[in-house]
Design an enzyme around this catalytic site. Structure first.
Site, PDB file in Angstrom:
ATOM      1  N   ASP A  65      -2.009   6.499   6.353  1.00 37.39           N
ATOM      2  CA  ASP A  65      -3.016   5.575   5.866  1.00 37.39           C
ATOM      3  C   ASP A  65      -3.278   4.598   7.012  1.00 37.39           C
ATOM      4  O   ASP A  65      -2.439   3.772   7.337  1.00 37.39           O
ATOM      5  CB  ASP A  65      -2.462   4.838   4.630  1.00 37.39           C
ATOM      6  N   LYS A  72     -12.353  -2.134   6.326  1.00 36.17           N
ATOM      7  CA  LYS A  72     -11.497  -2.984   7.154  1.00 36.17           C
ATOM      8  C   LYS A  72     -11.974  -2.995   8.608  1.00 36.17           C
ATOM      9  O   LYS A  72     -12.243  -4.029   9.171  1.00 36.17           O
ATOM     10  CB  LYS A  72     -10.040  -2.512   7.103  1.00 36.17           C
ATOM     11  N   TRP A 116       0.830  -1.216   0.000  1.00 34.33           N
ATOM     12  CA  TRP A 116       0.000   0.000   0.000  1.00 34.33           C
ATOM     13  C   TRP A 116       0.855   1.252   0.000  1.00 34.33           C
ATOM     14  O   TRP A 116       0.503   2.240  -0.648  1.00 34.33           O
ATOM     15  CB  TRP A 116      -0.994  -0.013   1.161  1.00 34.33           C
TER      16      TRP A 116
HETATM   17  C1  PLP Z   1      -7.159  -2.123   1.890  1.00 31.79           C
HETATM   18  C2  PLP Z   1      -6.156  -1.056   2.004  1.00 31.79           C
HETATM   19  C3  PLP Z   1      -6.064  -0.006   1.063  1.00 31.79           C
HETATM   20  C4  PLP Z   1      -6.949   0.066  -0.166  1.00 31.79           C
HETATM   21  O1  PLP Z   1      -8.189   0.489   0.154  1.00 31.79           O
HETATM   22  P1  PLP Z   1      -9.322   0.757  -0.968  1.00 31.79           P
HETATM   23  O2  PLP Z   1     -10.398   1.355  -0.140  1.00 31.79           O
HETATM   24  O3  PLP Z   1      -9.658  -0.560  -1.570  1.00 31.79           O
HETATM   25  O4  PLP Z   1      -8.750   1.707  -1.957  1.00 31.79           O
HETATM   26  C5  PLP Z   1      -5.130   0.973   1.274  1.00 31.79           C
HETATM   27  N1  PLP Z   1      -4.312   0.945   2.328  1.00 31.79           N
HETATM   28  C6  PLP Z   1      -4.356  -0.046   3.251  1.00 31.79           C
HETATM   29  C7  PLP Z   1      -3.424  -0.030   4.406  1.00 31.79           C
HETATM   30  C8  PLP Z   1      -5.273  -1.080   3.106  1.00 31.79           C
HETATM   31  O5  PLP Z   1      -5.322  -2.069   4.011  1.00 31.79           O
END
Ligand code: PLP
Length: 354
Positions: A167, A191, A100
């Site tokens: 993030d 998540k 990511w």
């Molecule tokens: C799942 C995830 C993403 C991607 O998220 P989307 O909403 O599918 O764009 C980005 N960063 C992390 C740390 C993730 O676990």
């Protein structure tokens, strides 16, 4: 029977959230209308949005005068480009801790220079780098607080001498950290928060004055702030599930309580991985995530036997990501301790059979 769901995302939410969300799709607060057929400008939905924005800041103990909370679209992946579009004027610093982060860096490079402050690519991202390179003249520093795929997590907020962005898609609201060290936090809902479709963005209001170029409305944080996170039709169902999860969290003692449970759950699982002769952990011991637990079989040729065993116990979603192999048990906030115990029991049973 409901399965033990260890999926990395979309993932488990509390049973209470599933029930209330399904009721509201049929009939929202006895209004005779569905949550998903009413105007997003109706007072019923405006309340949902306002409350979700407020409760998210409250749980993080962030001052409402200093921070604002937005529910945007396009997933965390859109934040990779949006934050750079708004704030990357010359050069930004990124810590590269996995897939990511790599994607975030790729998008940022479309808007300016990226200085990689540290990377754990040399060991397939199984650790968190502790030393960051020189941070001179950076517009911001970006980290991925929890690496969903590799099962590593920052256990200390790294020192940044400029605005720190994170993030937090896979560990938001899971532990008590000083959220006020960050100027921008974002997390895809699917998540640890709600149904897929929205991304929570927590932003320090003073950042809105630092937007460094003309940005189209949909990608402009200031536009979304000025329109109370309703510049266009928000993903109403997703935002509603986030509100239900946030309220569930609040009712159950907030972040401090859930952190205790998350630590307990992860300890039960890691203790078994370390004890059991048939498994080995993937992530570096001190960097282990309390949300995504990655582990492998010592003898890969026994995979079929273990897979059959866990499937028989109604365990779902523990296949590892292809870049790590093995297994990944995602044990987000809503995961009950009983499900973790079920997995541990299966691991014990497997060891005894081998
Ligand atoms: C799942 C995830 C993403 C991607 O998220 P989307 O909403 O599918 O764009 C980005 N960063 C992390 C740390 C993730 O676990």
């Amino acid at each position: 029977m409901k399965k033990h769901n260890f999926s990395a995302g979309p993932s488990i939410l509390s049973e209470e959230v599933f029930k209330k969300a399904s009721q509201s799709v049929l009939n929202l607060n006895d209004s005779g209308l569905s949550l998903i057929e009413i105007s997003h400008r109706s007072s019923d939905f405006v309340k949902v949005m306002e409350e979700a924005r407020n409760v998210s800041l409250e749980l993080m103990e962030l001052d409402k005068n200093e921070y604002t909370s937005l529910f945007l679209q396009g997933g965390a992946s859109t934040q990779f480009l949006m934050l750079a579009y708004n704030f990357l004027k010359n050069k930004a610093g990124y810590v590269n801790t996995g897939t990511w982060s790599v994607k975030a860096i790729k998008e940022a490079k479309l808007f300016g220079n990226v200085h990689e402050l540290a990377s754990s690519a040399d060991r397939n991202f199984n650790y968190i780098p502790k030393e960051l390179d020189n941070q001179e003249s950076l517009d911001y520093v970006h980290i991925t607080s929890n690496n969903t795929i590799f099962g590593t997590q920052f256990h200390h907020v790294p020192k940044a001498n400029t605005d720190l962005f994170a993030d937090m898609s896979s560990d938001i609201f899971s532990r008590k950290i000083d959220y006020s060290k960050f100027s921008l936090i974002y997390a895809g809902a699917q998540k640890n928060l709600g149904a897929a479709g929205t991304t929570l963005v927590i932003i320090r209001k003073s950042m809105l004055e630092k937007i460094c170029r003309d940005v189209p409305s949909m990608l402009n944080y200031k536009v979304h702030f000025e329109k109370d996170s309703m510049f266009n039709t928000p993903p109403v169902f997703s935002v509603y599930t986030c509100l239900l999860s946030l309220k569930w969290l609040m009712k159950n003692g907030g972040i401090a309580e859930i952190e205790k449970k998350n630590i307990e759950k992860s300890k039960i699982l890691y203790d078994e991985i370390d004890r059991n002769s048939q498994f080995k952990g993937f992530a570096n011991y001190e960097d282990r995530s309390i949300m995504n637990v990655t582990f492998n079989l010592v003898d890969e040729s026994k995979k079929e036997i273990f897979d059959k065993l866990y499937l028989e116990s109604d365990i779902s979603g523990i296949n590892g990501h292809r870049s790590v192999g093995g297994y990944r048990a995602s044990i987000y906030n809503a995961m009950p301790i009983e499900s973790v115990q079920t997995l541990v029991d299966v691991m014990k049973k497997f060891e005894n059979m081998i």
